[in-house]
Design a protein around this motif. Sequence first.
Motif, PDB file in Angstrom:
ATOM      1  N   GLU A 193       0.482   5.847 -15.691  1.00 47.02           N
ATOM      2  CA  GLU A 193       0.030   4.992 -14.595  1.00 47.02           C
ATOM      3  C   GLU A 193       1.218   4.374 -13.867  1.00 47.02           C
ATOM      4  OE1 GLU A 193      -3.671   2.552 -16.143  1.00 47.02           O
ATOM      5  OE2 GLU A 193      -2.223   2.879 -17.764  1.00 47.02           O
ATOM      6  N   LEU A 194       1.022   4.131 -12.579  1.00 45.68           N
ATOM      7  CA  LEU A 194       2.041   3.510 -11.743  1.00 45.68           C
ATOM      8  C   LEU A 194       1.505   2.189 -11.204  1.00 45.68           C
ATOM      9  CD1 LEU A 194       4.820   3.888 -10.224  1.00 45.68           C
ATOM     10  CD2 LEU A 194       3.469   4.789  -8.330  1.00 45.68           C
ATOM     11  N   TYR A 195       2.316   1.138 -11.336  1.00 48.14           N
ATOM     12  CA  TYR A 195       1.942  -0.193 -10.846  1.00 48.14           C
ATOM     13  C   TYR A 195       2.688  -0.489  -9.547  1.00 48.14           C
ATOM     14  CZ  TYR A 195       1.753  -5.320 -10.585  1.00 48.14           C
ATOM     15  OH  TYR A 195       1.587  -6.623 -10.165  1.00 48.14           O
ATOM     16  N   LEU A 196       1.937  -0.922  -8.537  1.00 47.20           N
ATOM     17  CA  LEU A 196       2.512  -1.329  -7.263  1.00 47.20           C
ATOM     18  C   LEU A 196       1.905  -2.657  -6.828  1.00 47.20           C
ATOM     19  CD1 LEU A 196       2.418   2.067  -5.304  1.00 47.20           C
ATOM     20  CD2 LEU A 196       4.462   0.941  -6.220  1.00 47.20           C
ATOM     21  N   GLN A 197       2.733  -3.494  -6.218  1.00 46.12           N
ATOM     22  CA  GLN A 197       2.248  -4.768  -5.683  1.00 46.12           C
ATOM     23  C   GLN A 197       2.758  -4.950  -4.260  1.00 46.12           C
ATOM     24  OE1 GLN A 197       3.421  -8.299  -7.847  1.00 46.12           O
ATOM     25  NE2 GLN A 197       1.967  -9.598  -6.765  1.00 46.12           N
ATOM     26  N   ARG A 198       1.876  -5.370  -3.370  1.00 51.19           N
ATOM     27  CA  ARG A 198       2.255  -5.647  -1.987  1.00 51.19           C
ATOM     28  C   ARG A 198       2.827  -7.048  -1.890  1.00 51.19           C
ATOM     29  NH1 ARG A 198      -1.816  -5.338   3.305  1.00 51.19           N
ATOM     30  NH2 ARG A 198      -0.245  -5.931   4.875  1.00 51.19           N
ATOM     31  N   ASP A 199       3.879  -7.178  -1.130  1.00 51.21           N
ATOM     32  CA  ASP A 199       4.504  -8.482  -0.959  1.00 51.21           C
ATOM     33  C   ASP A 199       3.545  -9.420  -0.213  1.00 51.21           C
ATOM     34  OD1 ASP A 199       6.443 -10.365  -1.238  1.00 51.21           O
ATOM     35  OD2 ASP A 199       7.845  -9.471   0.191  1.00 51.21           O
ATOM     36  N   THR A 214      -5.915   0.692  -2.064  1.00 51.29           N
ATOM     37  CA  THR A 214      -5.436  -0.127  -0.950  1.00 51.29           C
ATOM     38  C   THR A 214      -4.918  -1.448  -1.503  1.00 51.29           C
ATOM     39  OG1 THR A 214      -7.625  -1.101  -0.592  1.00 51.29           O
ATOM     40  CG2 THR A 214      -7.069   0.890   0.679  1.00 51.29           C
ATOM     41  N   LEU A 215      -4.109  -2.124  -0.698  1.00 50.91           N
ATOM     42  CA  LEU A 215      -3.546  -3.403  -1.122  1.00 50.91           C
ATOM     43  C   LEU A 215      -3.656  -4.420   0.009  1.00 50.91           C
ATOM     44  CD1 LEU A 215      -0.251  -2.291  -2.938  1.00 50.91           C
ATOM     45  CD2 LEU A 215      -2.328  -3.164  -4.019  1.00 50.91           C
ATOM     46  N   THR A 216      -4.158  -5.583  -0.313  1.00 50.52           N
ATOM     47  CA  THR A 216      -4.052  -6.715   0.596  1.00 50.52           C
ATOM     48  C   THR A 216      -2.733  -7.423   0.308  1.00 50.52           C
ATOM     49  OG1 THR A 216      -5.265  -8.097  -0.969  1.00 50.52           O
ATOM     50  CG2 THR A 216      -6.549  -7.030   0.769  1.00 50.52           C
ATOM     51  N   ARG A 217      -2.311  -8.316   1.169  1.00 51.44           N
ATOM     52  CA  ARG A 217      -1.057  -9.036   0.942  1.00 51.44           C
ATOM     53  C   ARG A 217      -1.109  -9.775  -0.394  1.00 51.44           C
ATOM     54  NH1 ARG A 217      -0.843 -11.559   7.047  1.00 51.44           N
ATOM     55  NH2 ARG A 217      -0.168  -9.654   8.137  1.00 51.44           N
ATOM     56  N   SER A 246      -2.210  -6.203  -6.057  1.00 56.47           N
ATOM     57  CA  SER A 246      -1.536  -5.224  -6.910  1.00 56.47           C
ATOM     58  C   SER A 246      -2.556  -4.258  -7.491  1.00 56.47           C
ATOM     59  CB  SER A 246      -0.768  -5.923  -8.041  1.00 56.47           C
ATOM     60  OG  SER A 246      -1.669  -6.629  -8.892  1.00 56.47           O
ATOM     61  N   THR A 247      -2.073  -3.123  -7.996  1.00 53.56           N
ATOM     62  CA  THR A 247      -2.969  -2.125  -8.577  1.00 53.56           C
ATOM     63  C   THR A 247      -2.208  -1.216  -9.531  1.00 53.56           C
ATOM     64  OG1 THR A 247      -4.624  -0.434  -8.057  1.00 53.56           O
ATOM     65  CG2 THR A 247      -2.606  -0.404  -6.751  1.00 53.56           C
ATOM     66  N   TYR A 293       6.415  -3.571  -0.211  1.00 59.95           N
ATOM     67  CA  TYR A 293       6.097  -3.726  -1.631  1.00 59.95           C
ATOM     68  C   TYR A 293       7.069  -4.695  -2.294  1.00 59.95           C
ATOM     69  CZ  TYR A 293       3.327   0.584  -1.166  1.00 59.95           C
ATOM     70  OH  TYR A 293       2.423   1.534  -0.778  1.00 59.95           O
ATOM     71  N   LYS A 294       6.573  -5.389  -3.308  1.00 64.01           N
ATOM     72  CA  LYS A 294       7.478  -6.169  -4.158  1.00 64.01           C
ATOM     73  C   LYS A 294       8.298  -5.197  -5.002  1.00 64.01           C
ATOM     74  CE  LYS A 294       6.349 -10.031  -6.105  1.00 64.01           C
ATOM     75  NZ  LYS A 294       7.138 -10.980  -5.295  1.00 64.01           N
TER      76      LYS A 294
END
Length: 374
Positions: free
Chosen positions: A281-287, A320-323, A326-327, A362-363
């Motif tokens: 799995e890959l974790y991403l977070q929007r700034d 999708t990511l809101t400001r 994360s997902t 992204y953060k």
Amino acid sequence: MATAEKLQNILDTKAGLQSVIEDNGGTVPKSFAYYPSTLDNIIDNLKGLMIVMDTIVINKDTTEYQLNLFFENLPDAGSYTALTQVITIGNGVNVRSSGSNSGTALGKVGKTDVIPILGTASSGWYRINRYRYGTTSAAYDNPLKTYNNNSAYISNSVSANVVSNQQYPLKQIDISNLPTSVQQNCNYKIAEAKGWIVMFSTGSGNNSGQITSTTTYTFNNCYTDNYSSSSYSNKIGTNTSVIRQGYWSGYYYYKGNIRFTNKRLSEVKAVLNNSSVTKMELYLQRDNTEHGSAGAASISLYACNSSGSYSDYAISTSATLTRGGSTWITLPDAVKSGFATGKYDHFKVYKSTTSMSYYIVYKNNAKLRLTYTT
């Protein structure tokens, strides 16, 4: 204080400093400017102390969390080997408590297992300490482990089993003093993937079922390449402090790179190639800043090869990511096997469009999580 506890204190301090920096709008307070690098140097020095020891004995009071943290921060010991007499198993045989068929059955060694020979009994049987615990045929599916048992033997008369001299790992971590539950549930495969032998107590071998473990790796080599056109054919610069995807009007088309350093990538590949990985799995977070669409923006993710030998692999996701959102994205088997073989070695986020629904900052905290059984 155990090494694992010292290491945890250092990592906690570093995490605290990161929070201070984030609370300060991303600006490093002058007094803290050199702290993160200083703490990294301390961690590197601790790793240097680990590698000088041929055998590390883990304190009996070490918790499972501390032990796993210790494994994750071990230096690579893959280059520390010695020419050793081993037996490569062609036909599975029983492991017994003495050098004859009258010895108590302890376990089994199976086809393709490579076992170091520690000595011989008067009968000629080989003395070993690495085998699969259990006495039924199901034992062949149990993990191959090294035990603190100097009285385990296998027959020397099986013609399909071949004795030879090979380079074999030299560095050992003895966890046999720990509670059985800690030995059975720890992520020891991380240490083995780095070239360490992990030694268990014989009493911990009665876990015939598989253990599921999870390890998370933080990407530590992330940046964004800036391009002047949607074809991504004219790179005009690189931003090393942020990960961007998409297009921002009046500026650039962005390709965010999500990478490991070579050393960390080798650790990930070792786990992929030495365990049964059930999920990647890959974790991403929007700034959480004012950029792009105020609503949800779509992730456009690719698995990539640094040499250009393979085309970028588009990872199908509806995420999708809101400001500030994360997902975790479950990656397909093609990506998992690609990272194991070296076909892919990093990820990119990009989209050839001017739509704000694909522009994301992204953060810089992307992570890879592996779930595997041992």
